[in-house]
Design an enzyme around this catalytic site. Sequence first.
Site, PDB file in Angstrom:
ATOM      1  N   HIS A 199      30.452 -51.292  10.899  1.00  0.00           N
ATOM      2  CA  HIS A 199      30.738 -50.741  12.220  1.00  0.00           C
ATOM      3  C   HIS A 199      30.596 -49.205  12.170  1.00  0.00           C
ATOM      4  O   HIS A 199      30.084 -48.630  12.856  1.00  0.00           O
ATOM      5  CB  HIS A 199      32.044 -51.268  12.980  1.00  0.00           C
ATOM      6  CG  HIS A 199      31.918 -52.656  13.350  1.00  0.00           C
ATOM      7  ND1 HIS A 199      32.128 -53.664  12.363  1.00  0.00           N
ATOM      8  CD2 HIS A 199      31.509 -53.377  14.509  1.00  0.00           C
ATOM      9  CE1 HIS A 199      32.091 -54.866  13.086  1.00  0.00           C
ATOM     10  NE2 HIS A 199      31.506 -54.806  14.304  1.00  0.00           N
ATOM     11  N   ASP A 230      25.151 -55.916  18.394  1.00  0.00           N
ATOM     12  CA  ASP A 230      26.382 -54.651  18.621  1.00  0.00           C
ATOM     13  C   ASP A 230      25.435 -53.411  19.012  1.00  0.00           C
ATOM     14  O   ASP A 230      24.533 -52.792  18.048  1.00  0.00           O
ATOM     15  CB  ASP A 230      26.888 -54.452  17.231  1.00  0.00           C
ATOM     16  CG  ASP A 230      28.240 -55.357  16.885  1.00  0.00           C
ATOM     17  OD1 ASP A 230      28.218 -56.184  17.670  1.00  0.00           O
ATOM     18  OD2 ASP A 230      28.591 -55.210  15.785  1.00  0.00           O
ATOM     19  N   HIS A 286      29.530 -49.347  20.670  1.00  0.00           N
ATOM     20  CA  HIS A 286      30.653 -50.387  20.411  1.00  0.00           C
ATOM     21  C   HIS A 286      31.669 -49.682  19.419  1.00  0.00           C
ATOM     22  O   HIS A 286      32.945 -50.157  19.327  1.00  0.00           O
ATOM     23  CB  HIS A 286      29.916 -51.690  19.712  1.00  0.00           C
ATOM     24  CG  HIS A 286      31.059 -52.556  19.432  1.00  0.00           C
ATOM     25  ND1 HIS A 286      32.130 -53.066  19.957  1.00  0.00           N
ATOM     26  CD2 HIS A 286      31.298 -53.294  17.888  1.00  0.00           C
ATOM     27  CE1 HIS A 286      32.791 -54.026  19.336  1.00  0.00           C
ATOM     28  NE2 HIS A 286      32.485 -54.046  18.189  1.00  0.00           N
TER      29      HIS A 286
HETATM   30 MN    MN Z   1      30.069 -57.538  17.449  1.00  0.00          MN
END
Ligand code: MN
Length: 256
Positions: free
Chosen positions: A206, A75, A79
């Site tokens: 994330h 990642d 992203h």
């Molecule tokens: Mn991913």
Amino acid sequence: MPVLADLLAALSDGSIEVIDLTAPLSEETPILELPPEFGQTQRFTLSEISRYDDRGPAWYWNNFHTGEHTGTHFDAPNHWVTGQDGASIDAVPVRDLIAPAVVLDVTAEVEADPDFLIEVAHLEAFQETHGPLPAGGWLLCRTGWSSRTSQEDMINNTQTGPASPGMSAACARWVAEESPLQGIGVETVGTDAGAAHSFDPPFPCHAFLLGNDKYGLAQLQNLDRLPPTGAVVIAPPLKIVGGSGSPVRVLALVEG
Ligand code: MN
């Protein structure tokens, strides 16, 4: 500088072992599932161009189709919306693609509770035993989840949604903002827990890591073959111009 010669000698005599942390990439490789209102990632597929036949008498080759976030993958900061001004996958500094790794083993906890979340306290306990987390390194979260190789078992859907382990929002924030790590690696299809859509903020690994120019590695295997400290991870993603991630062959060097 004899260092590279020493490395090659150690690889030859087996005093450094190469461990493959990569999941096989095929149509069967499990992928992330989002609610139906969102765009979906593609499975990995091969389509044959020729195989020593009239389409190409002396050569075999395929086209492949895949999402960037399919199988074992990297990642990049861009992203996530929080990292939208951060590096795309082709811009991740190559120096970061070879990095130390520590392995936190929570397989027993996850066996008892598939929704198990790693907390800051677990990382503090790890450091009391194993010393400080490595600067610019990976925290690899060993959950045992890589034994689940089918789509159904990997996603583990329940009445309340996917149930798979991950990290609490507070812990993700600590890793992103306080720790010297450059990222985390997990055995699940993404770095966040199955229930992370309901966290505050949603998908905190994330949101916090990528928003702080850190990285994620997903769908790792063979973490049981690594020591808690001392491994070196080599994870070079494809140089997809402007991309948000890439399938990656992840290798670990360990001293035997
Ligand atoms: Mn991913």
